[in-house]
Design an enzyme around this catalytic site. Structure first.
Site, short mmCIF file in Angstrom:
data_model
loop_
_atom_site.label_atom_id
_atom_site.label_comp_id
_atom_site.label_asym_id
_atom_site.label_seq_id
_atom_site.Cartn_x
_atom_site.Cartn_y
_atom_site.Cartn_z
N LYS A 44 26.96 -4.29 -6.25
CA LYS A 44 28.36 -4.25 -6.69
C LYS A 44 29.24 -3.62 -5.63
O LYS A 44 30.41 -3.34 -5.86
CB LYS A 44 28.48 -3.41 -7.96
CG LYS A 44 27.71 -3.93 -9.14
CD LYS A 44 28.00 -3.03 -10.36
CE LYS A 44 26.97 -3.15 -11.43
NZ LYS A 44 27.04 -2.01 -12.37
N HIS A 98 7.17 6.08 10.76
CA HIS A 98 6.43 5.95 9.50
C HIS A 98 5.48 7.17 9.44
O HIS A 98 4.27 7.03 9.60
CB HIS A 98 5.65 4.63 9.51
CG HIS A 98 5.14 4.18 8.18
ND1 HIS A 98 5.15 4.97 7.05
CD2 HIS A 98 4.56 3.01 7.80
CE1 HIS A 98 4.62 4.29 6.03
NE2 HIS A 98 4.26 3.11 6.47
N ARG A 139 0.80 -1.23 0.00
CA ARG A 139 0.00 0.00 0.00
C ARG A 139 0.82 1.28 0.00
O ARG A 139 0.45 2.22 -0.69
CB ARG A 139 -0.86 0.13 1.24
CG ARG A 139 -1.85 -0.51 1.63
CD ARG A 139 -2.14 -1.10 2.91
NE ARG A 139 -1.36 -2.31 3.02
CZ ARG A 139 -1.82 -3.49 2.70
NH1 ARG A 139 -3.04 -3.64 2.32
NH2 ARG A 139 -1.04 -4.53 2.78
N THR A 140 1.87 1.31 0.81
CA THR A 140 2.62 2.57 0.88
C THR A 140 3.22 2.85 -0.50
O THR A 140 3.15 3.97 -1.01
CB THR A 140 3.71 2.49 1.96
OG1 THR A 140 3.09 2.05 3.17
CG2 THR A 140 4.37 3.81 2.19
N ARG A 169 11.68 3.78 1.59
CA ARG A 169 11.41 2.83 2.68
C ARG A 169 12.63 1.94 2.81
O ARG A 169 13.14 1.42 1.82
CB ARG A 169 10.18 2.00 2.35
CG ARG A 169 10.05 0.81 3.25
CD ARG A 169 8.76 0.08 3.11
NE ARG A 169 7.67 0.85 3.67
CZ ARG A 169 6.51 0.29 4.05
NH1 ARG A 169 6.30 -1.00 3.89
NH2 ARG A 169 5.54 1.04 4.55
C1 NCD Z 1 2.88 -0.87 8.06
C2 NCD Z 1 4.39 -0.79 7.99
O1 NCD Z 1 4.99 -1.06 6.96
O2 NCD Z 1 4.96 -0.40 9.00
N1 NCD Z 1 2.29 -1.09 6.82
C3 NCD Z 1 2.00 -0.03 6.02
O3 NCD Z 1 2.86 0.79 5.71
N2 NCD Z 1 0.74 0.11 5.61
C4 NCD Z 1 2.41 -1.82 9.11
C5 NCD Z 1 2.86 -3.24 9.05
O4 NCD Z 1 3.58 -3.66 8.16
O5 NCD Z 1 2.44 -3.96 9.96
#
Ligand code: NCD
Length: 354
Positions: A120, A174, A91-92, A141
């Site tokens: 590399k 996050h 989703r993100t 991320r």
């Molecule tokens: C969360 C994450 O990645 O921290 N997911 C997300 O970004 N929607 C929560 C999770 O993975 O449990």
């Protein structure tokens, strides 16, 4: 001209900077009184949240018709975004990608460091510096805590800085998930988050979403939080201290049912076993008392809403999905709009969204 640092000097510099109190380094991530890099939930003030909610609401309306959608997609069509997601994400990643496309931005992506020159032996620093040669914003991320901040710190010292958005850094933060969570609360409570009792459930120790969301509570009046978790995964001290310093009352319990009847919102999370220090560590914990079961729908208030950042495993019975109060699917969609709003804000075109 800034002196080029040797690797050791640079490491030392970073370690010192990283340890500074956030208040001391906030300016480094701002330009002209605005957020430049979005790295920590603590950066999100009430004023900024209200601005972002307003932009997101407008974007939803304007883009319903082709003419409006085309207009919005013209606003950042000169900008390119890099999505550097070297930790699993559905989703993100998708909501950022689609948010960029709503704003008309072009996107490129790396989703696995084994497909970049890191394999590399290129350093992380050189890798992200390379992105900044091609794009106007980096959305990242990464499994390592502080990784987005490190990237922003590094780029802000080069002659081609670009904004960095933290889309999840290890188990620490996050911020844009917190942003979509608070936007969901704002929408579901018709703009009245003040006075609400929020219950956060699950792996609070290693869940970055609940950590970032807790920080945002500083922006509201008379909030109280109930933290519900197994004793192994209690909320960390730094967050509890933050709440104390902001006079936000909280309780900690293992008895989920005891806090359900008073809750205005229940925020469920999954066990974060990818952070196990010893393989199988999480399996030793009985997580079932921290599940929201169908029968719990009778215990929570008629007005109480049920959230989850997703993905879920067993924490919420799928039978609960059809209940009006289960808002996690809306929550996930809200993420796309609020992330588009964040991009509009960072690039300073919010006034063109009318
Ligand atoms: C969360 C994450 O990645 O921290 N997911 C997300 O970004 N929607 C929560 C999770 O993975 O449990």
């Amino acid at each position: 001209m800034e002196k080029t640092l040797t690797k050791n000097e640079s490491e030392q510099n970073w370690e010192e900077f990283f340890k500074l109190d956030l208040n001391e380094k906030m300016d480094f991530y701002e330009r002209e009184g605005k957020i430049y890099d979005c790295l920590f939930a603590q950066q999100l003030s009430k004023k900024l949240l209200d601005v972002l909610f307003d932009i997101a609401d407008k974007l939803r309306k304007i883009t319903k018709e082709k003419e409006g959608a085309d207009y919005i997609a013209s606003l950042l069509s000169h900008k390119r975004a890099m999505l550097y997601f070297v930790q699993p994400s559905t989703r993100t990643f998708l909501s950022f990608l689609n948010a960029c496309h709503i704003m008309g931005m072009k996107t490129s992506e790396i989703r696995d460091s084994s497909t970049s020159s890191e394999v590399k032996g290129e350093s992380h620093d050189d890798t992200v510096r390379t992105f900044s040669s091609y794009v106007d914003i980096i959305i990242m991320r990464h499994p390592k805590p502080g990784s987005a901040e490190r990237t922003a710190w590094l780029l802000n010292k080069t002659n081609r800085p670009v904004p960095v958005i933290n889309a999840g850094s290890g188990k620490d933060q996050h911020p844009t998930q917190a942003l979509l969570d608070i936007y969901t609360l704002h929408r579901q409570f018709n703009g009245n988050i003040d006075g609400k009792r929020i219950v956060m459930v699950g792996d609070l120790k290693r869940g970055r979403t609940v950590r970032s969301l807790s920080y945002l509570m500083k922006n509201y009046k008379d909030i109280s939080i109930d933290f519900v978790s197994p004793k192994e995964f209690k909320m960390e001290r730094d967050i509890l201290d933050f709440l104390k310093n902001h006079n936000i009352p909280y309780t900690e319990t293992e008895d989920f049912a005891s806090v359900m009847p008073q809750a205005d919102a229940v925020y469920m999370t999954r066990i974060q076993d990818e952070h196990d220090n010893i393989s199988g560590e999480s399996k030793k914990v009985d997580y079932s008392p921290f599940y929201f079961k169908e029968e719990h729908l009778k215990i929570i208030k008629p007005s109480c809403i049920l959230l989850h950042p997703l993905p879920r495993r067993f924490e919420i019975d799928a039978q609960a999905d059809k209940d009006e109060r289960a808002v996690y699917w809306r929550q996930e969609r809200n993420g796309m709009w609020i992330r588009a709003a964040l991009m509009a804000y960072i690039f300073g075109i919010e006034k063109k969204i009318k």
